[in-house]
Each structure stands twice: as C-alpha cells, then as structure tokens.
Scaffold this motif. Structure first.
Motif, PDB file in Angstrom:
ATOM      1  N   SER A 138      46.358  23.220  45.328  1.00  0.00           N
ATOM      2  CA  SER A 138      47.651  23.902  45.498  1.00  0.00           C
ATOM      3  C   SER A 138      48.670  22.992  46.192  1.00  0.00           C
ATOM      4  CB  SER A 138      47.495  25.227  46.245  1.00  0.00           C
ATOM      5  OG  SER A 138      46.690  25.070  47.344  1.00  0.00           O
ATOM      6  N   ILE A 139      48.209  22.141  47.114  1.00  0.00           N
ATOM      7  CA  ILE A 139      49.125  21.176  47.755  1.00  0.00           C
ATOM      8  C   ILE A 139      49.735  20.266  46.674  1.00  0.00           C
ATOM      9  CG2 ILE A 139      49.154  19.065  49.182  1.00  0.00           C
ATOM     10  CD1 ILE A 139      47.261  20.503  51.116  1.00  0.00           C
ATOM     11  N   ALA A 140      48.866  19.771  45.778  1.00  0.00           N
ATOM     12  CA  ALA A 140      49.347  18.875  44.712  1.00  0.00           C
ATOM     13  C   ALA A 140      50.300  19.607  43.766  1.00  0.00           C
ATOM     14  CB  ALA A 140      48.162  18.311  43.945  1.00  0.00           C
ATOM     15  N   ILE A 141      49.996  20.885  43.463  1.00  0.00           N
ATOM     16  CA  ILE A 141      50.876  21.662  42.571  1.00  0.00           C
ATOM     17  C   ILE A 141      52.249  21.863  43.224  1.00  0.00           C
ATOM     18  CG2 ILE A 141      51.217  23.958  41.532  1.00  0.00           C
ATOM     19  CD1 ILE A 141      48.137  23.972  41.040  1.00  0.00           C
ATOM     20  N   PHE A 142      52.243  22.172  44.531  1.00  0.00           N
ATOM     21  CA  PHE A 142      53.512  22.328  45.261  1.00  0.00           C
ATOM     22  C   PHE A 142      54.321  21.030  45.233  1.00  0.00           C
ATOM     23  CE2 PHE A 142      51.896  26.213  47.474  1.00  0.00           C
ATOM     24  CZ  PHE A 142      53.003  27.003  47.217  1.00  0.00           C
ATOM     25  N   ALA A 143      53.620  19.919  45.428  1.00  0.00           N
ATOM     26  CA  ALA A 143      54.298  18.612  45.420  1.00  0.00           C
ATOM     27  C   ALA A 143      54.950  18.363  44.061  1.00  0.00           C
ATOM     28  CB  ALA A 143      53.302  17.514  45.741  1.00  0.00           C
ATOM     29  N   LEU A 144      54.219  18.692  42.998  1.00  0.00           N
ATOM     30  CA  LEU A 144      54.779  18.517  41.647  1.00  0.00           C
ATOM     31  C   LEU A 144      55.992  19.413  41.425  1.00  0.00           C
ATOM     32  CD1 LEU A 144      51.738  18.195  39.231  1.00  0.00           C
ATOM     33  CD2 LEU A 144      53.605  16.584  39.501  1.00  0.00           C
ATOM     34  N   ARG A 145      55.905  20.625  41.931  1.00  0.00           N
ATOM     35  CA  ARG A 145      56.996  21.596  41.784  1.00  0.00           C
ATOM     36  C   ARG A 145      58.242  21.103  42.518  1.00  0.00           C
ATOM     37  NH1 ARG A 145      58.388  25.798  39.482  1.00  0.00           N
ATOM     38  NH2 ARG A 145      59.458  27.553  40.450  1.00  0.00           N
TER      39      ARG A 145
END
Lengths: 158, 102
Positions: A138-145
């Motif tokens: 989820s950290i990586a998904i937030f970063a991508l977002r």
C-alpha cells in the motif's frame, strides 16, 4: 453568464511536500529490499536450506536462492534513481504481491513453514508477515498515486 | 544536481539498511548459535582415538579453540547428533584436530 465551479479538496498538500513524501516512500521500499537482499546474500546457505524444505518450490530452490536477492537489489537500484523510480515501484508491488501469494499458498499447503526472509523479518509470525507485506504494497501504491497526481498537475499547468 | 543529491541521500539510506541488516544478522548467525555438545569426546595423546569424557573437559571450549579435547556440535539441523553408540570404541577418526564433525 458562465460560472466555473471548482471542487477543491479540503485536504491539500503542496507540490514540494508531495514530492518529498514520494521520495520518503521510495526510500522505505528500497531500504526494505536492500535489508532483506543483503541478509539473504550473506547467509546464503541458510536461505537455500530453508527453500529446499518448502515442497512447493523444492525443485527450483537453487535458482530461486540466487534470483530473489538479485531481483531485490535491481529493484532497489531502480527505486534509487529518480528517472526509474516509477518502474521500480511497479516492480516492487509485483514482487511483494508474489511474496504475499507465496506466503498464503505456503500457509495453505505446507505442513511446516520455514521463513528465510532475512534479518529481523523472520521473527514475524505468518499472519504478521502478510500484514507487513500488505502495508509495504500500500505504501508503494500511494507513492505511485502521488506521482500520477503530480504529473497530472504539471500537465494542467502546461 | 537535484537528482544527484537525491541519489546521494538514497545511497545513504541503502548503506544504513545494509548496516542494520548486518547488525541483526550477526545476532542470529550460525557462529553464535553454535551449541556446546552435551557429550564430550577427547582425543588421546596420539590424536587417533576418541573416548568419552565424563564432564566438560575444557573451560576454553569455544568455536576457535585448538584444544583437542574440545568438541562442539553444530546446530541440530545441520547433521546427526554425536552419540556414544555412533562411535565404535577404539575407532580412528579422520577429523581435523580440535574439531569433531557430528
């Protein structure tokens, strides 16, 4: 007479803050992969022995024992370089998802569950391990977002 | 320039991760996990025959010890346990001095 209604979110952060958050998230993901890859490389024999005990991947144990740390180091390098950060985050999500699926399948099909993830992460229980992986995904998904948001803002300004 | 600065800080984070990894790894490494055998076998003067010792024969029984009467077992998952029955009386050992590989 025309009027333009703009929906502004109450929670707004500046471009600079957003960029800094993305950098911090990237570094967190990178640190995790460097940490585990280094532990696997240093204590490679132990890692290999652990993999041979898992019936699901028994035949590919030697191959996996070399590929996993190398892949982790490569993704860490991608996350380090700003130009390749986006690809690095996608790869990070893919690899972490694969690890999570491996854990779930091991829980279902394996009688004994040896974890040789490297370092202090080995001390986590299997359910904690899944939550840990999901948190990093989820950290990586937030970063991508955040990256997508900042690029769309830049495009709007142009 | 900004990118270089970012990479430099990233490398710093990576170095910290490696440092932390080696720190946590050393605490659980195989050297520290080496257990002392419950049963000790001592070499005779000629260094050919092992016989069972009644108790811990050497206080300086560490993994680096060169004392021939010091026998240290590996962690149990790395080999068979050394028992009295596994060694025939008067057998010749091929192990290097100071170490018996269980």
């Amino acid at each position: 007479m025309e009027s333009v209604i703009m929906n502004k979110s109450k929670f707004q952060i500046s471009e600079l803050t957003r960029e800094r958050i993305v950098i911090a998230m990237r570094w967190i993901c990178m640190a995790l992969f460097i940490y585990t890859a280094y532990a696997k490389t240093i204590d490679h024999d132990r890692f290999l022995k652990g993999l041979t005990r898992v019936h699901l991947i028994n035949g590919l144990a030697v191959f996996i024992s070399f590929v996993v740390p190398v892949v982790e180091f490569i993704i860490a390098l991608l996350l380090l370089i700003p130009k390749t950060a986006k690809i690095g985050l996608y790869c990070f999500i893919a690899v972490m998802t694969a690890f999570t699926f491996y854990i779930i399948s091991a829980i279902i099909w394996e009688k004994t569950l040896p974890c040789h993830c490297g370092g202090a992460i080995e001390k986590l229980s299997w359910s904690q391990h899944i939550w840990f992986n999901l948190a990093f995904i989820s950290i990586a998904i937030f970063a991508l977002r955040f990256i997508k948001l900042s690029t769309s803002f830049k495009n709007l300004r142009k | 320039m900004k990118n270089l600065k970012q990479i430099a800080f990233g490398l710093l984070v990576g170095a910290m991760a490696i440092g932390f990894s080696s720190f946590t790894n050393s605490a659980s490494s195989s050297v520290n996990k080496t257990k002392f055998a419950k049963t000790f076998y001592g070499l005779n003067q000629a260094g050919t025959i092992y016989s069972r010792e009644a108790s811990n024969p050497a206080d300086d029984c560490t993994p680096k010890s060169t004392n021939p009467s010091c026998v240290i077992s590996y962690p149990s998952d790395q080999g068979a346990t050394l028992t009295v029955g596994s060694l025939p009386a008067g057998s010749t050992s091929e192990s290097s001095p100071g170490w018996v590989n269980p």
